[in-house]
Write a protein that holds these residues in place. Structure first.
Motif, PDB file in Angstrom:
ATOM      1  N   LEU A 196     -41.807 -18.281   4.908  1.00  0.00           N
ATOM      2  CA  LEU A 196     -41.362 -18.681   6.256  1.00  0.00           C
ATOM      3  C   LEU A 196     -42.488 -18.533   7.269  1.00  0.00           C
ATOM      4  N   VAL A 197     -43.258 -17.436   7.151  1.00  0.00           N
ATOM      5  CA  VAL A 197     -44.391 -17.220   8.072  1.00  0.00           C
ATOM      6  C   VAL A 197     -45.427 -18.334   7.915  1.00  0.00           C
ATOM      7  N   ASN A 198     -45.746 -18.653   6.654  1.00  0.00           N
ATOM      8  CA  ASN A 198     -46.758 -19.698   6.420  1.00  0.00           C
ATOM      9  C   ASN A 198     -46.329 -21.042   7.011  1.00  0.00           C
ATOM     10  N   ILE A 199     -45.053 -21.409   6.844  1.00  0.00           N
ATOM     11  CA  ILE A 199     -44.593 -22.708   7.357  1.00  0.00           C
ATOM     12  C   ILE A 199     -44.559 -22.715   8.877  1.00  0.00           C
ATOM     13  N   LEU A 200     -43.931 -21.677   9.463  1.00  0.00           N
ATOM     14  CA  LEU A 200     -43.755 -21.646  10.915  1.00  0.00           C
ATOM     15  C   LEU A 200     -45.092 -21.573  11.637  1.00  0.00           C
ATOM     16  N   PHE A 201     -45.893 -20.567  11.279  1.00  0.00           N
ATOM     17  CA  PHE A 201     -47.169 -20.399  11.984  1.00  0.00           C
ATOM     18  C   PHE A 201     -48.188 -21.461  11.560  1.00  0.00           C
ATOM     19  N   GLY A 202     -48.043 -22.011  10.342  1.00  0.00           N
ATOM     20  CA  GLY A 202     -48.942 -23.092   9.934  1.00  0.00           C
ATOM     21  C   GLY A 202     -48.750 -24.325  10.801  1.00  0.00           C
ATOM     22  N   ILE A 204     -47.588 -24.329  13.853  1.00  0.00           N
ATOM     23  CA  ILE A 204     -48.092 -24.025  15.210  1.00  0.00           C
ATOM     24  C   ILE A 204     -49.607 -24.111  15.238  1.00  0.00           C
ATOM     25  N   ILE A 205     -50.270 -23.474  14.268  1.00  0.00           N
ATOM     26  CA  ILE A 205     -51.739 -23.465  14.247  1.00  0.00           C
ATOM     27  C   ILE A 205     -52.277 -24.878  14.011  1.00  0.00           C
ATOM     28  N   GLY A 206     -51.636 -25.630  13.084  1.00  0.00           N
ATOM     29  CA  GLY A 206     -52.135 -26.970  12.765  1.00  0.00           C
ATOM     30  C   GLY A 206     -52.043 -27.913  13.944  1.00  0.00           C
ATOM     31  N   THR A 207     -50.939 -27.858  14.686  1.00  0.00           N
ATOM     32  CA  THR A 207     -50.758 -28.799  15.796  1.00  0.00           C
ATOM     33  C   THR A 207     -51.496 -28.356  17.051  1.00  0.00           C
ATOM     34  N   ILE A 208     -51.597 -27.058  17.308  1.00  0.00           N
ATOM     35  CA  ILE A 208     -52.183 -26.591  18.561  1.00  0.00           C
ATOM     36  C   ILE A 208     -53.682 -26.345  18.408  1.00  0.00           C
ATOM     37  N   GLN A 209     -54.089 -25.576  17.374  1.00  0.00           N
ATOM     38  CA  GLN A 209     -55.500 -25.189  17.247  1.00  0.00           C
ATOM     39  C   GLN A 209     -56.334 -26.236  16.526  1.00  0.00           C
ATOM     40  N   LEU A 210     -55.784 -26.824  15.469  1.00  0.00           N
ATOM     41  CA  LEU A 210     -56.580 -27.757  14.661  1.00  0.00           C
ATOM     42  C   LEU A 210     -56.380 -29.221  15.065  1.00  0.00           C
ATOM     43  N   MET A 212     -53.893 -31.331  14.611  1.00  0.00           N
ATOM     44  CA  MET A 212     -53.209 -32.232  13.673  1.00  0.00           C
ATOM     45  C   MET A 212     -51.964 -32.817  14.326  1.00  0.00           C
ATOM     46  N   SER A 213     -51.595 -34.004  13.803  1.00  0.00           N
ATOM     47  CA  SER A 213     -50.290 -34.529  14.201  1.00  0.00           C
ATOM     48  C   SER A 213     -49.196 -33.716  13.515  1.00  0.00           C
ATOM     49  N   PHE A 214     -47.963 -33.835  14.008  1.00  0.00           N
ATOM     50  CA  PHE A 214     -46.880 -33.026  13.419  1.00  0.00           C
ATOM     51  C   PHE A 214     -46.653 -33.405  11.955  1.00  0.00           C
ATOM     52  N   GLY A 215     -46.697 -34.712  11.641  1.00  0.00           N
ATOM     53  CA  GLY A 215     -46.500 -35.138  10.247  1.00  0.00           C
ATOM     54  C   GLY A 215     -47.608 -34.642   9.344  1.00  0.00           C
ATOM     55  N   GLU A 216     -48.853 -34.717   9.861  1.00  0.00           N
ATOM     56  CA  GLU A 216     -49.975 -34.234   9.052  1.00  0.00           C
ATOM     57  C   GLU A 216     -49.879 -32.733   8.831  1.00  0.00           C
ATOM     58  N   ALA A 217     -49.456 -31.982   9.876  1.00  0.00           N
ATOM     59  CA  ALA A 217     -49.318 -30.522   9.745  1.00  0.00           C
ATOM     60  C   ALA A 217     -48.221 -30.175   8.754  1.00  0.00           C
ATOM     61  N   VAL A 218     -47.099 -30.932   8.820  1.00  0.00           N
ATOM     62  CA  VAL A 218     -46.001 -30.677   7.869  1.00  0.00           C
ATOM     63  C   VAL A 218     -46.478 -30.912   6.445  1.00  0.00           C
TER      64      VAL A 218
END
Length: 677
Positions: A196-202, A204-210, A212-218
């Motif tokens: 759950l931590v990996n999905i939730l924070f991943g 957040i980190i993928g879309t905000i820091q890196l 990524m688009s939401f689909g790409e982050a998912v």
């Protein structure tokens, strides 16, 4: 330090490093594969162990593997969240499972986690708790069973010790497994939280820091999270299954695979029923060809197994023909016929309740106490007493044999009580006249309803088990010197050597052999002198063994060293000792007729003089016995052993002491003198 020890230490250090220091993806991939390999090895070993104790390291190993897996989870989570990359193994697992649908892959992963947590982990934890509880509850019964087998002569002291150690190890193992199963449960919960931590924070980190688009982050973090979860949960699932196998494994002579196939296919005819059922299912819209193939395999398997079992039965019948002739022709069984039990207790069929615990018999427990009592009193380890019924004896009769020779025989009435005491011959109470077997005192067997009457008349009342246990105790005391052979002496020496190695080395093998020491100890036991104080005995042998190897003289020196023990053994409560002294005339007569040879010394008295001395001893002993006192003869140290040898055939129970064997503060009172006219 061995390479195996270093590898384990290095592994623990590596776990600590994984918790603190980021690891590159290629190293994480290697460690993940090692984790899967270890889990496979553990489950394979658990399936092939014959009993739980064969894998006794499993609780500790379970903790280390759980910690290793959690360390990997921390490292992979750090890589996933910080770099969106955790190595080729995780990426491959995630892509293979998810495919084109991240949601389907995630659902499959959740099902895998639920199976592990709800079914396997929870079941293994419950089984561990129950196994630990039942193992601890069964310990007293198992200990009593071992004591009963030991007393009955079915097992040796070493076998009993091994079985007791195994029981203790089982209790420790199942107790440890009860605690270790909590690690498995906690690991499953931690795995769910980490996902759950990996999905939730991943996300957040993928879309905000890196950026990524939401689909790409998912797609990225779902793939990595599912891959990480799979490489973590698959070993966890294997370890959880191994835990369940180990704690549910009953002792067997084969592996789990052998037991499953042997027991599941024990009844081949049942395969015919299963084959018919599957064939009937094919008559429904279910695929007929598929059901026909499965039913055919089952029928063929049943036919083959049935033929194999029939051949096995024929072979067993052939092997059972003329077993007695074949057994007698084998040298191993012939050799077993010459084995002899050191101590045997046999009884008629009416005395079976003595040893039958289901009928309240406690003879086995009493014999355990007798062996402990004699170990404390005499310092000798009494061998196991073989107990058996013998239809050749009278129903109420028993006998005791030592090294194959009968040394005692008696008669018991299980529904009666033995009464004895002053005035028993006056017929104040009705009963069956007899003698108390241990000491030869006049006694009577009376019915149980006469117990109160006998006690009010001042008699001592004894139940049959106490009568026979006292008889056994006295007979073993009397013949203790016969039970102490060279092998038993060597065991005593080895036991002493653990605490006094220098002392033992100074005595044996030079100047005294084990046989010499055995003779000295045997002479002491023959005169009822305890050999429990072995350090003092060996100190004396070390001092005088270099001067002489005459075991008679060495025994006299040892007796003098044990003066405090001997004085307390025979003195009364007021530190007084009543003795019969030997006159100076008799002492000089004996001393003048001692002959010295190169093999030792002996007494050479003419028959007439011997008869006079024995007659004088008889008069004094009879006078003392009339006063109900123990006859003790006191003489000088130089003639003690010769005087004892002279009279022991006629008066084996008479104690002969020397002046050097008495403590100075002991008050000695002479109540008779051995003298010849």
């Amino acid at each position: 330090m061995a390479a195996r020890d270093l590898s384990v230490l290095f592994g623990v250090i590596l776990i600590i490093i994984m918790l603190v220091i980021p690891l590159p993806g290629w190293l994480l991939s290697i460690l993940i594969l090692i984790n899967i390999t270890l889990a496979l090895i553990v489950i394979l070993v658990s399936m092939n162990t014959k009993e739980a104790l064969d894998f006794s390291i499993f609780p500790s190993l379970l903790l280390l593997l759980t910690l290793f897996r959690l360390g990997l989870n921390v490292s992979t989570t750090r890589s996933i969240l910080s770099e969106a990359d955790a190595g080729n193994v995780i990426d491959t697992f995630g892509s293979f499972v998810i495919g084109s649908s991240p949601l389907v892959g995630f659902v499959i992963f959740l099902i895998l986690v639920i199976i592990q947590f709800v079914v396997i982990t929870k079941g293994a934890e419950r089984v561990s708790e129950v196994a630990a509880r039942f193992t601890l509850d069964a310990m007293p019964g198992k200990q009593m069973s071992i004591d009963a087998d030991l007393n009955a002569g079915l097992i040796s002291e070493q076998d009993a010790k091994k079985r007791r150690e195994k029981i203790e190890q089982e209790a420790d193992f199942y107790g440890a497994m009860d605690g270790a199963s909590k690690f498995v449960k906690g690991d499953a919960i931690a795995g769910i939280i980490i996902v759950l931590v990996n999905i939730l924070f991943g996300l957040i980190i993928g879309t905000i820091q890196l950026g990524m688009s939401f689909g790409e982050a998912v797609d990225t973090y779902m793939r990595l999270t599912v891959g990480d979860g799979l490489v973590s949960q698959i070993p966890a699932l294997l370890i959880s299954t191994a835990t369940g196998i180990v704690v549910t494994r009953a002792a067997s002579d084969g592996s789990l695979g052998q037991d499953v196939t042997r027991q599941l296919l024990r009844y081949p005819k049942l395969l015919y029923i299963a084959a018919g059922t599957i064939f009937l299912l094919g008559l429904t819209p279910i695929n007929f060809g598929l059901t026909l193939m499965i039913s055919s395999v089952l029928a063929a398997g049943g036919f083959w197994l049935n033929r194999a079992m029939e051949k096995q039965e024929e072979l067993s019948l052939e092997q059972q023909e003329e077993p007695e002739t074949r057994d007698m022709n084998t040298p191993e069984n012939v050799v077993q016929l010459i084995d002899m039990d050191p101590i045997e207790f046999e009884f008629g069929y009416a005395l079976i309740p003595l040893a039958d615990t289901s009928q309240g018999g406690d003879l086995l427990d009493r014999i355990v106490m007798i062996r402990r009592q004699l170990a404390l009193e005499l310092g000798v380890v009494v061998p196991v007493v073989r107990i058996r019924d013998n239809i050749q004896l009278n129903p109420n009769e028993y006998r005791l044999k030592i090294k194959g020779n009968e040394v005692a025989r008696g008669e018991l009435y299980m529904d009666h009580l033995l009464v004895m005491g002053p005035g028993i011959e006056e017929d104040l109470i009705e009963g069956i006249d007899t003698e108390e077997p241990a000491f030869g005192l006049p006694a009577k067997w009376v019915s149980e309803d006469q117990k109160d009457e006998a006690e009010m008349s001042g008699y001592t009342v004894v139940d049959p088990p106490s009568v026979v246990s006292t008889h056994i105790t006295e007979m073993i005391k009397k013949h203790a010197h016969e039970l102490l052979g060279r092998q038993e002496t060597k065991q005593l020496i080895d036991h002493l050597k653990e605490s006094y190695p220098i002392l033992v080395e100074e005595v044996t093998p030079e100047p005294l052999s084990v046989g010499d020491i055995q003779k000295v100890l045997g002479k002491l036991l023959k005169e009822q002198v305890s050999i429990r104080n072995l350090p003092v005995i060996f100190e004396t042998l070390a001092d005088y063994g270099k001067l002489t190897t005459d075991t008679d003289l060495l025994t006299e020196y040892v007796r003098q060293s044990l003066s405090s023990q001997i004085s307390k053994q025979y003195a009364d409560g007021q530190n007084q000792l009543k003795v019969i002294t030997v006159s100076s005339q008799v002492e000089k007569m004996i001393a003048d007729h001692v002959q010295q040879t190169e093999h030792g010394s002996y007494l050479s008295l003419d028959p007439d003089t011997q008869q006079k001395i024995i007659q004088a001893v008889h008069q004094q002993v009879e006078a003392i016995s009339m006063k109900e006192e123990t006859p003790i003869i006191l003489c000088s140290p130089t003639i003690r052993m010769y005087f004892k040898h002279l009279i022991e055939r006629f008066f084996p129970q008479v104690v002969v002491l020397s002046y050097n064997e008495l403590e100075p503060e002991l008050e000695v009172q002479s109540i008779g003198v051995v003298n010849v006219a």
